[in-house]
Design a protein around this motif. Structure first.
Motif, PDB file in Angstrom:
ATOM      1  N   GLY A   1      14.367  56.198  34.695  1.00  0.00           N
ATOM      2  CA  GLY A   1      13.791  55.314  33.704  1.00  0.00           C
ATOM      3  C   GLY A   1      13.005  55.815  32.502  1.00  0.00           C
ATOM      4  N   ALA A   2      12.328  57.030  32.554  1.00  0.00           N
ATOM      5  CA  ALA A   2      11.941  57.429  31.482  1.00  0.00           C
ATOM      6  C   ALA A   2      12.875  58.017  30.537  1.00  0.00           C
ATOM      7  N   LEU A   3      14.143  58.539  31.069  1.00  0.00           N
ATOM      8  CA  LEU A   3      14.982  59.269  30.253  1.00  0.00           C
ATOM      9  C   LEU A   3      15.872  57.828  29.330  1.00  0.00           C
ATOM     10  N   ARG A   4      15.902  57.056  30.435  1.00  0.00           N
ATOM     11  CA  ARG A   4      16.825  55.784  29.740  1.00  0.00           C
ATOM     12  C   ARG A   4      15.810  55.188  28.302  1.00  0.00           C
ATOM     13  N   ARG A   5      14.413  55.056  28.786  1.00  0.00           N
ATOM     14  CA  ARG A   5      13.675  54.688  27.580  1.00  0.00           C
ATOM     15  C   ARG A   5      13.649  55.465  26.429  1.00  0.00           C
ATOM     16  N   LEU A   6      13.728  56.742  26.637  1.00  0.00           N
ATOM     17  CA  LEU A   6      13.590  57.809  25.340  1.00  0.00           C
ATOM     18  C   LEU A   6      15.100  57.995  24.758  1.00  0.00           C
ATOM     19  N   LEU A   7      16.076  57.999  25.681  1.00  0.00           N
ATOM     20  CA  LEU A   7      17.122  58.704  25.259  1.00  0.00           C
ATOM     21  C   LEU A   7      18.388  57.590  24.803  1.00  0.00           C
ATOM     22  N   SER A   8      18.356  56.476  25.644  1.00  0.00           N
ATOM     23  CA  SER A   8      19.442  55.222  25.561  1.00  0.00           C
ATOM     24  C   SER A   8      19.650  54.809  24.228  1.00  0.00           C
ATOM     25  N   PRO A   9      20.748  54.578  23.757  1.00  0.00           N
ATOM     26  CA  PRO A   9      20.879  53.776  22.619  1.00  0.00           C
ATOM     27  C   PRO A   9      20.033  52.483  22.272  1.00  0.00           C
ATOM     28  N   ASP A  10      19.895  51.682  23.301  1.00  0.00           N
ATOM     29  CA  ASP A  10      19.201  50.299  23.180  1.00  0.00           C
ATOM     30  C   ASP A  10      17.542  50.555  23.807  1.00  0.00           C
TER      31      ASP A  10
END
Length: 233
Positions: free
Chosen positions: A94-103
């Motif tokens: 979740g942390a990586l998605r918040r920090l790295l995802s395009p959205d």
């Protein structure tokens, strides 16, 4: 006469422009004049919708973080009764998605830099942002680590493990320009988040296991405890 739709359109234009300017320059260096120019509105519009620079900045950051956490929740909907290992993996993902995802936070050219700007040069609202978004997130991670370390762990051990885990996630985001040049990390690869989730989780669990072993040592000398002399080395 302006319609409700027109009002929302102007407000959104201001938010988008302010996010870009604040993200590139930070709260202190950003000016209302530049935000107005970028948004194509006058100062009166900003005062009308937000009351000035302070509330505009607060709205931009809270809107960004609220939408990002809603998109990628802290627990990723993992069952609270799941093993702490699975909950840690979900937290890291979740942390990586918040920090790295395009959205996620990185998906905005200027706005995505707001978190980094806050860390480097805090605005007057950092305490509020910590209380609303960071402290609850940190509490989730701390509870996972507490379970992994066991009942003998000290608060200092738990907090340092907590910082070590989230620090890895932030480093991949904040040091992205350097990492992409030094290491074989392709941030354009759609599988990179899963790869990093696996690595950070495995690395963290190994470190936490090592810390857990330390709790069985003497708290003063850090030597193994000996039962024949009352648990002292």
């Amino acid at each position: 006469m302006a319609t409700v739709s027109d009002e929302k359109s102007v407000k959104q234009k201001i938010l988008n422009a302010a996010g870009d300017v604040f993200g590139r320059k930070g709260y202190k260096a950003a000016t209302i004049r530049e935000i107005c120019r970028t948004a194509g509105v006058n100062v009166a519009s900003i005062n009308y919708h937000f009351g000035g620079k302070k509330e505009l900045y607060r709205t931009v950051v809270e809107d960004l973080l609220s939408r990002t956490f809603a998109q990628y929740p802290v627990d990723e909907d993992v069952d609270p009764q799941s093993s702490p290992e699975n909950r840690l993996r979900a937290f890291v993902r979740g942390a990586l998605r918040r920090l790295l995802s395009p959205d996620g936070l990185s998906g905005y050219p200027g706005k995505g830099q707001l978190v980094a700007k806050e860390m480097a040069d805090p605005s007057p609202f950092l305490d509020d942002l910590v209380d609303e978004f960071i402290r609850p997130t940190a509490a989730v991670l701390l509870s996972i680590i507490q379970e992994l370390l066991g009942p003998k762990a000290t608060i200092k051990q738990m907090v340092r493990c907590q910082i070590s885990v989230i620090g890895q996630c932030f480093h991949y985001a904040m040091a992205r320009p350097i990492i992409s040049r030094l290491a074989a990390v392709d941030y354009q690869d759609t599988s990179i988040i899963e790869e990093l989730t696996d690595h950070i989780t495995r690395f963290s669990l190994a470190g936490i296991d090592a810390m857990r072993a330390c709790t069985a040592t003497d708290p003063v000398t850090h030597s193994p405890a000996h039962p024949e002399n009352g648990g002292r080395s």
